[in-house]
Design a protein around this motif. Structure first.
Motif, PDB file in Angstrom:
ATOM      1  N   GLN A  18     -38.369   5.762  19.834  1.00  0.00           N
ATOM      2  CA  GLN A  18     -39.986   6.223  20.404  1.00  0.00           C
ATOM      3  C   GLN A  18     -40.293   7.853  20.226  1.00  0.00           C
ATOM      4  N   LYS A  19     -39.793   7.649  21.959  1.00  0.00           N
ATOM      5  CA  LYS A  19     -40.372   8.321  22.747  1.00  0.00           C
ATOM      6  C   LYS A  19     -38.772   9.783  22.683  1.00  0.00           C
ATOM      7  N   HIS A  20     -37.933   9.357  22.489  1.00  0.00           N
ATOM      8  CA  HIS A  20     -36.988  10.601  22.833  1.00  0.00           C
ATOM      9  C   HIS A  20     -35.895  10.545  21.053  1.00  0.00           C
ATOM     10  N   LEU A  21     -36.526  10.140  20.020  1.00  0.00           N
ATOM     11  CA  LEU A  21     -36.510  10.057  18.865  1.00  0.00           C
ATOM     12  C   LEU A  21     -37.349  11.069  18.063  1.00  0.00           C
ATOM     13  N   GLY A  22     -38.486  10.996  18.470  1.00  0.00           N
ATOM     14  CA  GLY A  22     -39.628  11.224  17.870  1.00  0.00           C
ATOM     15  C   GLY A  22     -40.232  12.593  16.688  1.00  0.00           C
ATOM     16  N   LYS A  23     -38.665  13.602  17.159  1.00  0.00           N
ATOM     17  CA  LYS A  23     -38.636  14.872  16.175  1.00  0.00           C
ATOM     18  C   LYS A  23     -36.891  14.659  14.857  1.00  0.00           C
ATOM     19  N   LEU A  24     -36.864  13.669  15.297  1.00  0.00           N
ATOM     20  CA  LEU A  24     -35.967  13.771  13.788  1.00  0.00           C
ATOM     21  C   LEU A  24     -36.945  12.454  13.284  1.00  0.00           C
ATOM     22  N   PRO A  25     -35.808  13.373  11.866  1.00  0.00           N
ATOM     23  CA  PRO A  25     -37.041  11.963  10.583  1.00  0.00           C
ATOM     24  C   PRO A  25     -36.023  11.173  10.273  1.00  0.00           C
ATOM     25  N   HIS A  43     -29.129  13.394   8.135  1.00  0.00           N
ATOM     26  CA  HIS A  43     -29.533  13.708   9.529  1.00  0.00           C
ATOM     27  C   HIS A  43     -28.961  12.391  10.949  1.00  0.00           C
ATOM     28  N   GLU A  50     -27.625  11.263  19.117  1.00  0.00           N
ATOM     29  CA  GLU A  50     -28.275  11.723  20.605  1.00  0.00           C
ATOM     30  C   GLU A  50     -28.221  10.228  21.084  1.00  0.00           C
TER      31      GLU A  50
END
Length: 172
Positions: A18-25, A43, A50
């Protein structure tokens, strides 16, 4: 990291994702055994890159992948990845829309994906765009059926024979 350090908990992996993939859909959740990422085919490559390349994840091992016929929902593929450095695992689920079973190949990122993608293409009909040699492994090259699809002509016969028996336990 010492070799005696305990594997990461599922909740720890979920919060890290959640912290590091938060910007990906993506949708991040947990299953009984793993953190899970649901991602659309468009995506998928960005998420896998990542997970493999970001130091916080370092998912350097493709443990397994499997194609699944979700019937009206489309075809899905589930990837299980593992990080030897962090002793953590994750599952990535890609659901393709009905009638468009395309997923980008990850053979350039994980050599083991070559065999797994060929098997999923042959058995359920997924198409891995960019795969270097998407030919049958188990069936003859000219056979164009997908034996693990729910609409396979022998599926009803197998059910009648009790192959998909739903009684609990192991009737050996």
């Amino acid at each position: 990291m010492s070799k005696t350090e305990a594997p990461k908990t599922i909740d720890h992996v979920v919060s890290l994702l959640q912290k590091h993939l938060g910007k990906l859909p993506v949708t991040i959740s947990r299953t009984a055994t793993d953190a899970n990422i649901d991602v659309a085919p468009g995506h998928f490559r960005a998420v896998i890159e990542e997970l493999k390349n970001r130091r916080e994840f370092d998912f350097n091992f493709l443990r397994n992948m499997v194609g699944i016929d979700m019937q009206e929902e489309g075809l899905a593929c589930k990837y299980q990845l593992y990080s030897y450095r962090h002793r953590q695992s994750v599952q990535v689920t890609v659901l393709t829309p009905p009638g468009n079973p395309h997923i980008p190949s990850i053979t350039d990122l994980y050599a083991a994906a070559n065999w797994h993608e060929r098997e999923a293409a042959e058995m359920v009909g997924l198409v891995f765009d960019g795969h270097p040699n998407l030919k049958n492994l188990l069936l003859d090259e000219d056979v164009r059926i997908h034996p693990l699809r729910k609409d396979h002509p022998l599926q009803k016969v197998e059910i009648l024979q009790g192959i998909e028996d739903t009684t609990p336990g192991f009737p050996f």
